[in-house]
Write an enzyme that holds these catalytic residues in place. Structure first.
Site, PDB file in Angstrom:
ATOM      1  N   MET A  30      42.356  44.017  43.230  1.00 40.07           N
ATOM      2  CA  MET A  30      43.287  43.467  44.220  1.00 40.07           C
ATOM      3  C   MET A  30      44.686  44.045  43.986  1.00 40.07           C
ATOM      4  O   MET A  30      45.682  43.496  44.474  1.00 40.07           O
ATOM      5  CB  MET A  30      43.306  41.941  44.140  1.00 40.07           C
ATOM      6  N   LEU A  33      47.982  46.699  39.326  1.00 46.28           N
ATOM      7  CA  LEU A  33      47.090  47.078  38.228  1.00 46.28           C
ATOM      8  C   LEU A  33      47.796  47.034  36.876  1.00 46.28           C
ATOM      9  O   LEU A  33      48.997  47.277  36.777  1.00 46.28           O
ATOM     10  CB  LEU A  33      46.541  48.488  38.492  1.00 46.28           C
ATOM     11  N   HIS A  37      42.775  47.122  34.119  1.00 49.02           N
ATOM     12  CA  HIS A  37      42.208  47.981  35.169  1.00 49.02           C
ATOM     13  C   HIS A  37      42.174  49.435  34.695  1.00 49.02           C
ATOM     14  O   HIS A  37      41.208  50.163  34.945  1.00 49.02           O
ATOM     15  CB  HIS A  37      43.069  47.914  36.438  1.00 49.02           C
ATOM     16  N   GLN A  61      38.845  34.987  49.480  1.00 46.04           N
ATOM     17  CA  GLN A  61      38.513  34.406  48.174  1.00 46.04           C
ATOM     18  C   GLN A  61      39.615  33.478  47.651  1.00 46.04           C
ATOM     19  O   GLN A  61      39.536  32.983  46.534  1.00 46.04           O
ATOM     20  CB  GLN A  61      38.150  35.488  47.156  1.00 46.04           C
ATOM     21  N   GLN A 148      35.444  41.636  31.614  1.00 42.96           N
ATOM     22  CA  GLN A 148      34.834  40.432  31.032  1.00 42.96           C
ATOM     23  C   GLN A 148      35.783  39.227  31.115  1.00 42.96           C
ATOM     24  O   GLN A 148      35.361  38.102  30.939  1.00 42.96           O
ATOM     25  CB  GLN A 148      34.435  40.762  29.588  1.00 42.96           C
TER      26      GLN A 148
HETATM   27  O1  PAF Z   1      38.528  40.590  40.268  1.00 41.46           O
HETATM   28  C1  PAF Z   1      39.133  40.890  41.312  1.00 41.46           C
HETATM   29  O2  PAF Z   1      40.209  41.484  41.295  1.00 41.46           O
HETATM   30  C2  PAF Z   1      38.545  40.480  42.652  1.00 41.46           C
HETATM   31  O3  PAF Z   1      37.886  39.258  42.567  1.00 41.46           O
HETATM   32  C3  PAF Z   1      37.621  41.552  43.266  1.00 41.46           C
HETATM   33  C4  PAF Z   1      36.397  41.788  42.411  1.00 41.46           C
HETATM   34  C5  PAF Z   1      38.383  42.845  43.435  1.00 41.46           C
HETATM   35  C6  PAF Z   1      37.139  41.103  44.646  1.00 41.46           C
HETATM   36  O4  PAF Z   1      38.197  40.926  45.520  1.00 41.46           O
END
Ligand code: PAF
Length: 281
Positions: A30, A33, A37, A61, A148
């Site tokens: 999302m 970063l 990431h 979400q 994780q």
């Molecule tokens: O973990 C995240 O950043 C989000 O839940 C994802 C997997 C990119 C889905 O939007």
């Protein structure tokens, strides 16, 4: 490195890569970063010929009172990080590109999603499963990488891929931490100086729990109480949940006998932070 915002264009690029026999690694994100990431992108670029990072703040979400509107963004910084870590393409669609006005298909999972974060965020995992399966359909990766830190999300995605026969290998990667132990998260940037210091309590409480497990403690209640006592000693911290669950089913357990996830979600001020560790006997 390419930056694309159209599904059609991304599909064309990937079709060409596949024609050339190249493998594709994928990191859904999302944005905003951090080193967590970065470590996923680096691992993906070691294990695949091409690497795609998606940056999309997925509205479906987020619950009504969550941080969708304020979710941090910095595409320039993200682009530099992706480039340096070895990504080949960033897919950065807007909401209209991902969701038609009359979008009405949701990937819902029973079980696995009802406990832990699913309890306080009831529609969260349906949003995650929907966007991740859509992204998998667009990118068709050979391997996809997840941290994780979001242990329940990782278990949910693995189960979704198995149940729906999606042809991708899910790779779970270790939690990356700050020097003082706080798990890296885009949400850490919400913390004030005082809150940032208080946030150390998450890792501290888990460390103590781990030590007592290593000394032979097997009662979930005792583990939960030990974590609770540590968290309660920090006045800026408010517990959302402390749970001891089976690492595969995400169901609560009373006695620790097999692979177990010890997971916590805590508010530090208004910021909700999560952390966990898996105990394997
Ligand atoms: O973990 C995240 O950043 C989000 O839940 C994802 C997997 C990119 C889905 O939007």
């Amino acid at each position: 490195m390419q930056l694309e915002d159209r599904i059609k264009k991304v599909k064309e690029v990937i079709k060409q890569w596949k024609k050339e026999g190249l493998t594709v690694g994928f990191i859904p994100t999302m944005g905003y970063l951090h080193e967590g990431h970065e470590s996923l992108i680096k691992k993906a670029s070691e294990e695949n010929d091409r690497v795609i990072v998606s940056i999309f703040v997925n509205p479906i979400q987020f619950g009504p009172n969550e941080d969708l509107e304020n979710y941090p963004k910095d595409l320039d910084r993200d682009t530099t990080l992706c480039l340096n870590a070895g990504a080949d393409l960033i897919f950065n669609p807007d909401k209209e590109e991902m969701y038609f006005d009359d979008f009405c298909t949701i990937v819902n999972m029973n079980g696995l999603t009802e406990n832990l974060c699913g309890k306080s965020r009831p529609s969260h995992f349906a949003g995650v499963c929907t966007v991740v399966s859509k992204l998998f359909n667009i990118v068709t990766p050979d391997k996809a990488y997840f941290g994780q830190k979001d242990a329940q999300q990782l278990a949910v995605i693995k189960r979704m891929v198995r149940d729906l026969s999606i042809d991708v290998e899910i790779v779970g990667c270790s939690i990356i931490r700050e020097e003082d132990g706080l798990a890296k998260s885009s949400r850490n940037t919400y913390l004030s100086k005082e809150e940032r210091i208080a946030a150390i309590v998450l890792n501290k409480s888990l460390k103590l729990a781990k030590e007592s497990l290593e000394k032979g403690e097997r009662s979930s209640n005792n583990i939960i109480n030990s974590i609770k006592n540590t968290i309660d000693s920090e006045k800026l911290a408010k517990i959302d949940y402390i749970q001891v669950v089976d690492a595969l089913s995400m169901e609560n357990i009373q006695e620790i006998k097999g692979p177990t996830l010890i997971a916590i979600a805590i508010y530090i001020g208004k910021t909700r932070l999560i952390d966990n560790f898996t105990f394997k006997m």
